[in-house]
Scaffold this motif. Structure first.
Motif, short mmCIF file in Angstrom:
data_model
loop_
_atom_site.label_atom_id
_atom_site.label_comp_id
_atom_site.label_asym_id
_atom_site.label_seq_id
_atom_site.Cartn_x
_atom_site.Cartn_y
_atom_site.Cartn_z
N VAL A 51 7.28 -7.60 -45.68
CA VAL A 51 7.04 -8.09 -47.03
C VAL A 51 8.38 -8.28 -47.74
O VAL A 51 9.12 -7.33 -47.96
CB VAL A 51 6.16 -7.11 -47.83
CG1 VAL A 51 6.02 -7.59 -49.27
CG2 VAL A 51 4.78 -6.99 -47.19
N LEU A 52 8.69 -9.53 -48.08
CA LEU A 52 9.95 -9.84 -48.76
C LEU A 52 9.79 -9.91 -50.27
O LEU A 52 10.73 -9.62 -51.01
CB LEU A 52 10.50 -11.17 -48.24
CG LEU A 52 10.84 -11.23 -46.75
CD1 LEU A 52 11.30 -12.63 -46.39
CD2 LEU A 52 11.92 -10.21 -46.40
N GLY A 53 8.62 -10.31 -50.71
CA GLY A 53 8.40 -10.43 -52.14
C GLY A 53 6.93 -10.61 -52.44
O GLY A 53 6.14 -10.99 -51.58
N THR A 54 6.55 -10.30 -53.68
CA THR A 54 5.16 -10.43 -54.10
C THR A 54 5.09 -10.89 -55.55
O THR A 54 6.05 -10.74 -56.32
CB THR A 54 4.40 -9.10 -54.00
OG1 THR A 54 5.10 -8.10 -54.75
CG2 THR A 54 4.25 -8.64 -52.58
N ARG A 55 3.95 -11.44 -55.92
CA ARG A 55 3.60 -11.63 -57.32
C ARG A 55 2.39 -10.76 -57.59
O ARG A 55 1.47 -10.68 -56.76
CB ARG A 55 3.31 -13.10 -57.61
CG ARG A 55 4.54 -13.98 -57.53
CD ARG A 55 4.33 -15.33 -58.14
NE ARG A 55 5.54 -16.14 -58.06
CZ ARG A 55 5.73 -17.26 -58.73
NH1 ARG A 55 4.76 -17.73 -59.52
NH2 ARG A 55 6.85 -17.94 -58.61
N LEU A 56 2.36 -10.14 -58.75
CA LEU A 56 1.36 -9.12 -59.05
C LEU A 56 0.92 -9.23 -60.50
O LEU A 56 1.76 -9.37 -61.40
CB LEU A 56 1.96 -7.73 -58.79
CG LEU A 56 1.10 -6.52 -59.14
CD1 LEU A 56 0.13 -6.23 -57.99
CD2 LEU A 56 1.97 -5.30 -59.40
N ILE A 57 -0.39 -9.11 -60.72
CA ILE A 57 -0.91 -8.97 -62.09
C ILE A 57 -1.04 -7.48 -62.35
O ILE A 57 -1.78 -6.77 -61.66
CB ILE A 57 -2.28 -9.66 -62.26
CG1 ILE A 57 -2.14 -11.16 -62.00
CG2 ILE A 57 -2.81 -9.42 -63.67
CD1 ILE A 57 -3.47 -11.90 -62.04
N SER A 58 -0.32 -6.99 -63.33
CA SER A 58 -0.32 -5.56 -63.62
C SER A 58 -1.43 -5.20 -64.60
O SER A 58 -2.08 -6.07 -65.18
CB SER A 58 1.04 -5.15 -64.21
OG SER A 58 1.13 -5.58 -65.56
N GLY A 59 -1.58 -3.90 -64.81
CA GLY A 59 -2.57 -3.43 -65.76
C GLY A 59 -2.18 -3.68 -67.21
O GLY A 59 -2.96 -3.40 -68.12
N HIS A 60 -0.97 -4.20 -67.43
CA HIS A 60 -0.55 -4.60 -68.77
C HIS A 60 -0.94 -6.04 -69.07
O HIS A 60 -0.62 -6.57 -70.14
CB HIS A 60 0.98 -4.46 -68.90
CG HIS A 60 1.46 -3.05 -68.74
ND1 HIS A 60 1.42 -2.11 -69.75
CD2 HIS A 60 1.99 -2.41 -67.66
CE1 HIS A 60 1.91 -0.96 -69.31
NE2 HIS A 60 2.26 -1.11 -68.04
N GLY A 61 -1.60 -6.69 -68.10
CA GLY A 61 -2.02 -8.06 -68.29
C GLY A 61 -0.89 -9.06 -68.17
O GLY A 61 -0.92 -10.11 -68.81
#
Length: 352
Positions: free
Chosen positions: A123-133
């Motif tokens: 895994v080199l990188g990710t995009r993520l939706i956090s719990g802060h929206g």
């Protein structure tokens, strides 16, 4: 390379997360749900990542592929195969519709793991939706949290408890030029001894398992090295599909019966003193055990490893209980990324 059927639905996923934040509604994140048997059942509104799919970028010369979380894993693997490349960690799918996001969230690796590395290593990188929206990006921009963790890799094996993975960039490698699988008759103690001996030698091993009185070995590399290793080790040539059957739990060993446990152990550990059927994988570092014994996790801890139950409802602690210090770190990380506890609550541990 983006196909006509590809779809960027990150705004829809973000909208659902923010709506859940406003209503304090727990979310059950899933793709095809092919790994629902791992961990506790989650109660909550379903957030289906499959609406967000497609390979975003793939240049074989760069050895990097980027795909949205809902992309079927088989589509990603087919694209790599067409270019003569692969994911060396050999992740199991456990279903035809398994997704790329689910592969990373589960963090499971196949028979090649000891020699090639785990999902996390690619895994080199990710995009993520956090719990802060908010939609965050990790990896490529070397964004880390205040504790200095590389979150793109921490997401591997997090089972959706830290956020909604929307996109993943993975390192890939060329497929080996030659491969050959062989079978040698010997008991488990002999097999573990041989594997420990061979591990100190320049042999092109890429998989090793033991079941039913036989040691199975896969050799991968150049034609000369594979041929020389076969001549040295001997053994009956077997179909390479054996490793796919092992990886996807399609061998007779995995048929219905006693609860299935996966033990991850340090090398070298000899045969285990537990009742039930045993299958040795990862040259001894991974053991599959069919048993109704209630001391599996205790034994794994005493041996310096951990155990996971693959049978829903067979135990109250499907994942190895965490030591107090480690549990504290998990809680702190969860609190930073998902302060309301919206994402897959209780999936891994009841404490978060």
């Amino acid at each position: 390379m983006i196909g006509e059927a590809d779809r960027d639905a990150s705004d829809l996923l973000l909208e659902q997360v923010n709506r859940a934040r406003s209503n304090a509604t727990p979310l059950r994140i899933q793709g095809s749900n092919s790994k629902a048997f791992l961990g506790h059942e989650v109660a909550g509104e379903v957030l289906d990542t499959r609406v967000h799919h497609g390979i975003v970028d793939y240049d074989p010369t760069e050895l990097v592929v980027t795909a949205r979380a809902g992309t079927p894993l088989r589509e990603l693997l087919a694209a790599l195969d067409a270019a003569g490349q692969r994911l060396p960690c050999e992740p199991p799918a456990f279903g035809e519709e398994a997704t790329v996001g689910g592969m990373v969230a589960a963090g499971l690796s196949g028979p090649r793991r000891p020699w090639a590395g785990s999902v996390r290593d690619y895994v080199l990188g990710t995009r993520l939706i956090s719990g802060h929206g908010t939609l965050l990006r990790f990896g490529g921009e070397v964004m880390k949290n205040v504790a200095g963790y590389d979150l793109s890799r921490l997401l591997a094996g997090s089972f959706g408890c830290l956020g909604v993975i929307t996109e993943v960039s993975l390192k890939v490698l060329p497929k080996p030029r030659h491969h050959l699988s062989i079978r040698l008759e010997m008991d488990s103690a002999q097999a573990l001894g041989k594997l420990a001996e061979w591990g100190r030698q320049p042999l092109p091993l890429s998989a090793a398992s033991h079941e039913d009185g036989c040691l199975n070995v896969r050799l991968e590399g150049g034609e000369g090295s594979v041929s020389a290793a076969h001549q040295r080790l001997g053994g009956e040539v077997i179909d390479d599909q054996y490793w796919t059957a092992l990886n996807e739990h399609r061998l007779p060993f995995f048929d219905e019966g006693l609860p299935l446990w996966r033990l991850s152990l340090p090398n070298p550990i000899g045969p285990l003193a537990l009742p039930g059927a045993h299958l040795i994988d990862w040259a001894g570092a991974q053991r599959w055990l069919k048993t109704d014994a209630d001391t599996v996790q205790t034994l794994a801890r005493e041996l310096g490893g951990h155990a996971t139950c693959y049978c829903p409802g067979a135990t109250d602690t499907p994942f190895q209980p965490l030591a107090p210090a480690l549990l504290r770190y998990h809680r702190q990380l969860k609190a930073q990324l998902d302060p309301q506890g919206l994402f897959n609550p209780g999936r891994m541990y009841a404490e978060f």
